[in-house]
Design an enzyme around this catalytic site. Sequence first.
Site: not given
Length: 486
Positions: A215-217
Amino acid sequence: MIRCIRRAAAFCLLLLVALLVNAARVQLFEADELDDNPANRRSAIVRYDQPRGNILVGDRPVTGNKETGEQLSFERTYLHGPLYAPVTGYASQTYGTTLIENAEDAVLSGTDSLLAPLPFWNEFTRGRQPGGDVVTTIKASMQQAAYEGLRGRRGAVAALDPSTGAILALVSTPSYDPERLSGTGAAVTDAWSRLNASPSMPMLNRAIRQTYPPGSTFKIVTAAAALDSRTVTDPDAATDTPSPYVLPGTDTTLPNEARGCENASLADAIRVSCNTVMAHLGVEVGLDGMVETAEKFGFNDTGLRIPSGVARSNFDTDMSDDQLALSSIGQFNTKATPLQMAMVASAVAGGGDLRRPHLVDRVTTNTGDTVRRERSESYERPMNPATAVQLQRMMVEVVENGTGSNAAIDGVRVGGKTGTAQHGVDNSGLPYAWFISWAQAPDSGRPAVAVAVVVEDAAADRADISGGGSAAPIARAVMEAALEEE
């Protein structure tokens, strides 16, 4: 009569020679095959006729041995088994060995030549020494903080020392007690069957053997690629990114959950986690640039060992632009282990230098003499030092003024990045909550720790799952424990 005696003697001599030749053939050419034959109990009897060396956390053994009074004389025991199972693995008389118990088996069982009094002593004598000990890099307080933070939910934590690559915590939950598998008999086989049949998969080491969409990591990787390639020269300048953003070559629009993402700067896109800006930047960097950067962080590495093998984290090398856009925000086929995402945070905290992760500090004889010490090694340099400094500032903004406020620690410089990863058919699966971070004490010249947390948490309400809400508090607890170790 004498002729008959001579013939009989010659025949007996021939039989003796044949016997000696056969014995030599078995000992020289078939010994290994016979040793490995499952029907041969002698190797198992010899293997368990002395205590196994111990695995240590700090200066305390987390393993032991007990006498059985049976043919297999000694059986493995574990102190706080579920807490350290993702580190130790198990040593079973029935099912073999895993993790450190497997990777350092020669030391623990006493067959490693490092433990012998003379070079090649064990090879010539086919003998062994008292089992040696393996001292891990794990910090007990950090391991406990991660384990208690997850509270039995499905998830994992990996924590690294950015300066050395030492693994300071490695937790996977739900866990299991490896001592239940140590011996033989119906109780062991029943425990094995129950553990393998459990839908929560307690024997799966989620920290190093399970991959998730990050995801956004993953946007930290994309940001590094954009800055190093000069696609972005000023992280505070507006980008030419509409919101919503139409994926290249399609009619599909990519929305944002955050507000204020239209033409947002890279710094703001990281702070509030704008999908549109980061997907657009990934496409502008291009496939080759994104692949090169991802692989420098450790993606697509099939040979990473700590010393146990680590599952390959994936970033596709052949994609269309719309697929690249989704991959650049940690979706599509992008997958990562928690250890991999801890490596991403570690590279930022380490000023662009990524140290090779390792779980063993040193190996000693049973009397405590060190015979091997693991050295800190550089794994790769994923980004320029100037890029790392810019990313540090952005990750601090995430914690101080963005989505990662639950990771803040008073008086401590903390950088982080949240992530909520969709998965399943049409994103129908419960999202995974991610948080990656690092912390630096105010009186220190280097970060103390880099952490990655993932929470599957199938029991939670969908609206309650977010990297900032579910995973960041766990990361904070681990970072606080690390700072107390300083």
